[in-house]
Write an enzyme that holds these catalytic residues in place. Structure first.
Site, PDB file in Angstrom:
ATOM      1  N   CYS A   1       0.836  -1.207   0.000  1.00  0.00           N
ATOM      2  CA  CYS A   1       0.000   0.000   0.000  1.00  0.00           C
ATOM      3  C   CYS A   1       0.873   1.260   0.000  1.00  0.00           C
ATOM      4  CB  CYS A   1      -0.901  -0.039   1.234  1.00  0.00           C
ATOM      5  SG  CYS A   1      -1.778   1.487   1.553  1.00  0.00           S
TER       6      CYS A   1
ATOM      7  N   CYS B   1      -0.052   3.874   2.709  1.00  0.00           N
ATOM      8  CA  CYS B   1       0.366   3.392   4.039  1.00  0.00           C
ATOM      9  C   CYS B   1       1.820   3.761   4.312  1.00  0.00           C
ATOM     10  CB  CYS B   1       0.214   1.872   4.138  1.00  0.00           C
ATOM     11  SG  CYS B   1      -1.464   1.274   3.922  1.00  0.00           S
TER      12      CYS B   1
END
Length: 172
Positions: free
Chosen positions: A95, A98
């Site tokens: 991600c 993230c």
């Protein structure tokens, strides 16, 4: 390139600090197992209990505020049963957002100087926790106090928004 420069700087600082140790304060190494070209009187054992750490090395005596959750038992012990409010960062290795949010969140938590903890949960490793807490997108941050969910958000926030979120969780 930056990694190489950083490694070189750390290596040279470490070598300078090691050279500063007086040979009289440490035990000498036995020559039977040594492959060093220096005579045994010039070598210093760093395994000796009488050997002191250099002053520039940090001591890890305090409990870490940010940690990776290992399993459900660890989550229960360190998050649900925590005396401190805990921010749970549900993330994934793949991600991109993230990877941006994680360091920002750690910085916001570090500013609170131990008044809040941060648990990092990889949703690929702990799918059961992600399902239990209704995580449908990453990054998701859930705030818990006394084992109860008190707030959450999904997606990236800027530094000011994170600071106000963390302050709200600790009751400032």
């Amino acid at each position: 390139m930056a990694h190489r420069l950083l490694a070189r700087r750390i290596w040279t600082l470490s070598v300078k600090e090691i050279r500063c140790f007086p040979a009289s304060s440490a035990a000498f190494v036995s020559t039977s197992y040594s492959t060093s070209l220096q005579p045994s009187s010039a070598r210093v054992s760093f395994l000796s209990p009488t050997h002191a750490l250099p002053h520039s090395l940090p001591h890890a005596s305090c409990r870490q505020v940010s940690f990776n959750v290992q399993d459900n038992e660890d989550f229960t012990e360190r998050v649900i049963n925590s005396q401190l409010p805990v921010l749970i960062d549900f993330h994934a290795q793949w991600c991109g957002p993230c990877k941006i949010l994680g360091p920002r969140l750690e910085k916001a938590v570090a500013k609170q100087k131990g008044r809040v903890a941060m648990a990092k949960v990889d949703i690929d490793d702990h799918t059961d926790l992600a399902i239990e807490y209704g995580v449908s997108a990453v990054p998701t941050v859930i705030a818990m106090r006394g084992g109860d969910v008190v707030d959450h958000f999904v997606g990236i926030k800027d530094d000011d928004e994170l600071d106000s979120f963390v302050s709200k969780i600790i009751g400032k």
